[in-house]
Design an enzyme around this catalytic site. Structure first.
Site, PDB file in Angstrom:
ATOM      1  N   TYR A 136      -2.947  11.314   1.398  1.00 46.94           N
ATOM      2  CA  TYR A 136      -2.696  10.702   0.654  1.00 46.94           C
ATOM      3  C   TYR A 136      -1.081   9.709   1.662  1.00 46.94           C
ATOM      4  CZ  TYR A 136       1.976  10.285  -2.466  1.00 46.94           C
ATOM      5  OH  TYR A 136       2.742   9.338  -3.170  1.00 46.94           O
ATOM      6  N   GLU A 187       3.293   2.952  -1.661  1.00 46.28           N
ATOM      7  CA  GLU A 187       1.626   4.142  -0.823  1.00 46.28           C
ATOM      8  C   GLU A 187       0.862   3.661  -1.330  1.00 46.28           C
ATOM      9  OE1 GLU A 187       1.433   7.061  -5.450  1.00 46.28           O
ATOM     10  OE2 GLU A 187       0.477   5.357  -5.176  1.00 46.28           O
TER      11      GLU A 187
END
Ligand code: GDP
Ligand code: MN
Length: 390
Positions: free
Chosen positions: A109, A197
């Site tokens: 992530y 993101e």
């Protein structure tokens, strides 16, 4: 403003982010054609909606041949995808992104967000990629690393390496990670983003880092100077009422309750919503009509609030400083006549020209429930809804 995955990938790729080869499709035929154009022997069909959590909701399908791609595309297009983030109504799928499938050995992530406390861009990363980061933050916070970027010098290579080491990347991927992080940072800074993101950022079987998913959000207040970004806006993905309000210079946020709120000032709007809750009711919206509201603007606010089908009563609460109660009163009377409002409308006016305002309301003969204080306005609204109409 949010944009689609394929748009974010195109932007970030220009800054050097490695992505898989892919193409956009508006029909099953076009999706099937993309497989031939892209090549390879496995593809991913991805619903382009402004939401995460598409994978779990059936918006990401891995396909082994052209026929499967056609079927997956046919299945998704024209449907509303309901994810954990969209609410029960979901979001319309009108575009798909078809990508060559990637063989994954590890998922990470990575995100860049604006940290309002430190007034800096914060880089957040975790080896627990591909999952809900909120979940990781709650149950396993030590699996998340943060680095704050000093704006005068920008992201430093050593900082990017620190993140790569914290993620446990192998030596040959560390430099790739630096490229990825620098690309995201430059795009964020150059384009007035508020969020980038990459979830997941993966290591492929042949040891390359690839961004399998990408999201970007931009500062609405900077869109005037980012023409190429504002062109990416997809209104079909936005809440129609909130969009309508924004186009009319009103700040509106839809909520789940049944008491519509028309209020001036964000602080008073918040306080009024609290008072409604305290009196045992549920506000249907946040709406700030702003200062200097003309009668037309008040009527527009009514129109907007009435478009919500859950509305059973409307509470107008105006504390007039810059505003004038007589103008607001005129707007209320206009709206009562124009929209033939049958549900109870509770009005509390105070401040500038309040006497004139009350006179206009009294003389109009409009059926309004008058309240003297905020407390009284909230409890009368709740009582009106409980009473089941006027
Ligand atoms: P999201 O659910 O909206 O965040 O959509 P993603 O693009 O992140 O896809 C969801 C999940 O599908 C990812 O976390 C991956 O595990 C998986 N996925 C997406 N693309 C590929 C791919 O090319 N290959 C493989 N093996 N899995 C993929
Ligand atoms: Mn994702």
């Amino acid at each position: 403003m949010d944009i689609h995955e394929y748009q974010a990938k195109a932007i970030l790729a220009e800054y050097g982010l490695p992505i898989a080869q892919g193409g956009l499709a508006y029909s099953p035929e076009q999706a099937a054609y993309r497989t031939r154009e892209i090549g390879g022997d496995k593809w991913v069909v991805k619903a382009q909606v402004h939401s995460g959590g598409r994978g779990k909701a059936g918006g990401v399908k891995i396909c082994a041949d052209e026929h499967e791609v056609w079927e997956a595309a046919d299945e998704m297009l024209g449907k509303r995808l309901v994810t954990q983030q969209t609410g029960p109504k979901g979001k319309m799928i009108s575009r798909l992104y078809v990508e060559e499938a990637t063989s994954i050995t590890a998922e990470f992530y990575l995100s860049l967000v604006l940290d309002r406390c430190s007034e800096r861009i914060m880089i957040v990363a975790s080896a627990a990629g591909g999952m809900d980061i909120e979940e990781v933050a709650k149950n396993n916070p030590q699996a998340i690393v943060n680095i704050s970027v000093e704006p005068a010098v920008g992201i430093q290579k050593f900082q990017a390496r620190e993140i790569a080491f914290a993620l446990g990347l192998k030596a040959k991927q560390v430099n790739q990670a630096v490229t990825v992080i620098e690309a995201c940072y430059r795009a964020f800074r150059d384009l007035d983003a508020t969020m980038v993101e990459i979830n997941p950022l993966v290591v492929t079987e042949d040891g390359r880092l690839v961004a399998l998913d990408a999201k970007m959000a931009f500062d609405d207040n900077a869109l005037f100077r980012r023409q190429q970004i504002s062109e990416l806006r997809d209104k079909s993905q936005e809440d129609p009422l909130e969009m309508k309000a924004a186009d009319r210079g009103l700040s509106y946020i839809g909520l789940d309750g049944n008491i519509g709120c028309i209020i001036n000032g964000a602080g008073l709007a918040m306080a009024t919503m609290d008072m409604i809750k305290d009196a045992g009711g549920e506000p249907a919206n946040f709406l700030d009509i702003g200062g200097g509201a003309s009668p037309e603007r008040v009527a527009k606010a009514f129109n907007l609030v009435l478009a919500d089908e859950n509305i059973e009563a409307i509470l107008v609460n105006i504390f007039a400083g810059i505003n004038r109660c007589d103008w607001v009163a005129e707007g209320i009377v206009q709206a009562m006549n124009k929209f033939e409002i049958k549900i109870p409308v509770i009005v509390r006016l105070s401040g500038t020209n309040v006497e004139e305002g009350r006179k206009i309301i009294a003389e109009s003969g409009a059926e309004l429930i008058i309240a003297e204080s905020l407390d009284e306005a909230a409890s009368k609204s709740v009582a009106a809804v409980a009473g089941g109409g006027a």
